[in-house]
Design an enzyme around this catalytic site. Structure first.
Site, PDB file in Angstrom:
ATOM      1  N   GLU A 107      21.757 -21.614  28.282  1.00  0.00           N
ATOM      2  CA  GLU A 107      21.327 -21.062  26.985  1.00  0.00           C
ATOM      3  C   GLU A 107      20.573 -19.750  27.172  1.00  0.00           C
ATOM      4  O   GLU A 107      20.500 -18.947  26.252  1.00  0.00           O
ATOM      5  CB  GLU A 107      20.417 -22.064  26.271  1.00  0.00           C
ATOM      6  N   ASN A 134       5.139 -26.272  31.862  1.00  0.00           N
ATOM      7  CA  ASN A 134       4.240 -25.169  32.248  1.00  0.00           C
ATOM      8  C   ASN A 134       3.283 -24.731  31.129  1.00  0.00           C
ATOM      9  O   ASN A 134       2.138 -24.387  31.401  1.00  0.00           O
ATOM     10  CB  ASN A 134       5.002 -23.963  32.816  1.00  0.00           C
ATOM     11  N   ARG A 173      18.572 -34.236  26.652  1.00  0.00           N
ATOM     12  CA  ARG A 173      17.216 -34.666  27.008  1.00  0.00           C
ATOM     13  C   ARG A 173      16.849 -36.015  26.388  1.00  0.00           C
ATOM     14  O   ARG A 173      15.783 -36.550  26.652  1.00  0.00           O
ATOM     15  CB  ARG A 173      16.190 -33.599  26.632  1.00  0.00           C
ATOM     16  N   ASP A 210      13.680 -28.844  32.297  1.00  0.00           N
ATOM     17  CA  ASP A 210      14.020 -27.513  32.836  1.00  0.00           C
ATOM     18  C   ASP A 210      13.805 -27.416  34.346  1.00  0.00           C
ATOM     19  O   ASP A 210      14.336 -26.518  34.984  1.00  0.00           O
ATOM     20  CB  ASP A 210      13.161 -26.430  32.162  1.00  0.00           C
TER      21      ASP A 210
HETATM   22  O1  F6P Z   1      11.475 -26.762  27.691  1.00  0.00           O
HETATM   23  C1  F6P Z   1      12.358 -27.792  27.462  1.00  0.00           C
HETATM   24  C2  F6P Z   1      13.421 -27.381  26.480  1.00  0.00           C
HETATM   25  O2  F6P Z   1      14.234 -28.494  26.240  1.00  0.00           O
HETATM   26  C3  F6P Z   1      14.233 -26.154  26.880  1.00  0.00           C
HETATM   27  O3  F6P Z   1      15.248 -26.442  27.763  1.00  0.00           O
HETATM   28  C4  F6P Z   1      14.714 -25.669  25.554  1.00  0.00           C
HETATM   29  O4  F6P Z   1      14.991 -24.288  25.534  1.00  0.00           O
HETATM   30  C5  F6P Z   1      13.563 -25.968  24.671  1.00  0.00           C
HETATM   31  O5  F6P Z   1      12.842 -27.025  25.259  1.00  0.00           O
HETATM   32  C6  F6P Z   1      13.947 -26.353  23.277  1.00  0.00           C
HETATM   33  O6  F6P Z   1      12.791 -26.635  22.610  1.00  0.00           O
HETATM   34  P1  F6P Z   1      12.719 -27.133  21.126  1.00  0.00           P
HETATM   35  O7  F6P Z   1      13.338 -28.480  21.057  1.00  0.00           O
HETATM   36  O8  F6P Z   1      11.271 -27.122  20.817  1.00  0.00           O
HETATM   37  O9  F6P Z   1      13.515 -26.136  20.330  1.00  0.00           O
END
Ligand code: F6P
Length: 415
Positions: free
Chosen positions: A246, A113, A303, A143
């Protein structure tokens, strides 16, 4: 296509984002693009004129197949918020001068987004200035919180990993005589949306009862009630496994992870780094009940686990990459490709394009009716929605017992 294409990756990586990159590259080439450039670290890198010619990196069909199986953003990612057009016209002039220099006909941005905010602003600027480059968003996020699309590429693979890992954790926690009274709390990403945490219910089946409770961020979290429920479960069972998002918050709106020693990092879009929920709750339960606890943060693993990716997800990610190029080639701009589910059984899904202004910066949350009444589990409708998205496997190319990836461009590590 007469001109060139440029593609970037932005936001949190997924196991499927590179499959979309492969789809963009293949379709652009098939439609006659002379060059397909890749921005290094998204729009942030483009502003420093950092890009590569993808033909130097995807030379064979095997390279393309490896790219589909390579987790993380091959081109590097960023979390960069473009200023509003009226705040800093110069930055737009700079970007468009680079696009002119590279003779860019289509600009494709693979992201969530926040990244769609970039497509929205750039396409608006192109309209204001009458610039011919077309801007299309290609959806991506574990997400699954993008509006107007049935689901997002990246979600299915992360959901499959979470369901699988949850099942393995449950097996482990039930086998140990000495672990009687163990409470395991598994923290799942997803920010303010509970799609991924809900996917932990996929662990349940004939051979596994699934997690004991699932807490999504859509509902206020009551820590005392949580403690009482855990206590009651421990009276009936030797060990308890719970999935928590989280992003769970108290009724006052405070993230549970902020109640402990949380990290204070905030990104360009104002998102706090959410981490430490499981560890805070595990300490709370240990203190209240006096039992053994374990805090398990799935963190980056959920991920980047391309060895456990969903075939449906990897194929759809490729498909949306191709659809983004097609849309730009057919004259669309300021749009994002969406996935439209046609049927569940057999699962069928197609693509369309929708106005990015209705998608950027919005968050699609799990509907209340897909969570049980007391807010501690997802419903069968939720599970039916997710299950088709985790089907099938993509075998990694194994070399010496370890998956082989497409090697990261050298330019990515040059600062
Ligand atoms: O938006 C995807 C995401 O993996 C979220 O689930 C998570 O809160 C965030 O990114 C973590 O981001 P970063 O790796 O930049 O800390």
């Amino acid at each position: 296509m007469k001109g060139n294409v440029i593609v970037g990756q932005s936001g949190g990586p997924t196991a499927a984002i590179n499959s979309s990159l492969a789809g963009v590259y293949r379709t652009a080439k098939d439609r006659g693009a002379k060059k397909v450039y890749g921005m290094l670290h998204g729009i942030q890198g483009l502003l420093k004129e950092k890009y590569i010619d993808l033909s130097d990196h995807i030379k064979t069909e095997l390279d393309a197949e490896l790219l589909k199986r390579t987790p993380a953003a091959f081109l590097g990612s960023c979390r960069y918020k473009l200023p509003a057009i009226h705040e800093d016209k110069e930055i737009y002039e700079k970007i468009f001068a680079i696009l002119d220099k590279l003779e860019i006909e289509a600009f494709i941005y693979i992201g969530g987004n926040d990244s769609m905010d970039t497509i929205k602003k750039l396409s608006d600027y192109a309209i204001i200035t009458g610039h011919p480059t077309r801007f299309i968003g290609c959806p991506k996020t574990i997400d699954n919180d993008l509006a107007l699309t049935d689901h997002t590429p990246g979600f299915g693979s992360a959901a499959k990993y979470i369901g699988t890992s949850m099942k393995e954790i449950i097996r482990d926690s039930f086998c140990l005589e000495y672990s009687k009274g163990l409470v395991s709390i598994v923290e799942v990403m997803g920010r303010n949306a509970g799609w991924l945490t809900g996917a932990s219910a996929l662990a349940a089946g004939e051979d596994c009862e699934g997690p004991d409770m699932i807490y999504l961020p859509e509902l206020a979290f009551d820590i005392e009630d949580f403690g009482n429920r855990v206590k009651a479960l421990l009276e009936k069972k030797p060990s308890v496994v719970i999935a928590v998002s989280e992003g769970i918050r108290t009724a006052e709106g405070k993230y549970v992870c902020e109640l402990g020693n949380s990290v204070d990092f905030v990104d360009a879009f104002g998102h706090k780094q959410l981490s430490g929920t499981a560890s805070y709750l595990a300490s709370y339960i240990a203190g209240e009940i006096g039992c053994k606890t374990r805090a398990i943060e799935l963190s980056t693993l959920q991920r980047s686990a391309s060895h456990c990716s969903s075939r449906v997800d990897i194929l759809e990610a490729y498909q949306v990459g191709g659809a983004a190029v097609k849309a730009a080639d057919e004259g669309d701009s300021g749009k994002m490709v969406v996935l439209q589910r046609l049927s569940d059984d057999p699962y069928q899904c197609g693509t369309e394009v929708k106005d990015v202004h209705k998608i950027a910066n919005d968050e699609k949350l799990v509907p209340r009716e897909w969570v049980n009444e007391d807010g501690t589990y997802v419903t069968s409708e939720f599970i039916s929605y997710v299950r088709p998205l985790i089907q099938g496997d993509v075998s990694p190319v194994m070399v010496d017992g370890i998956p082989r990836h497409l090697y990261t461009p050298r330019e990515l590590s040059e600062r």
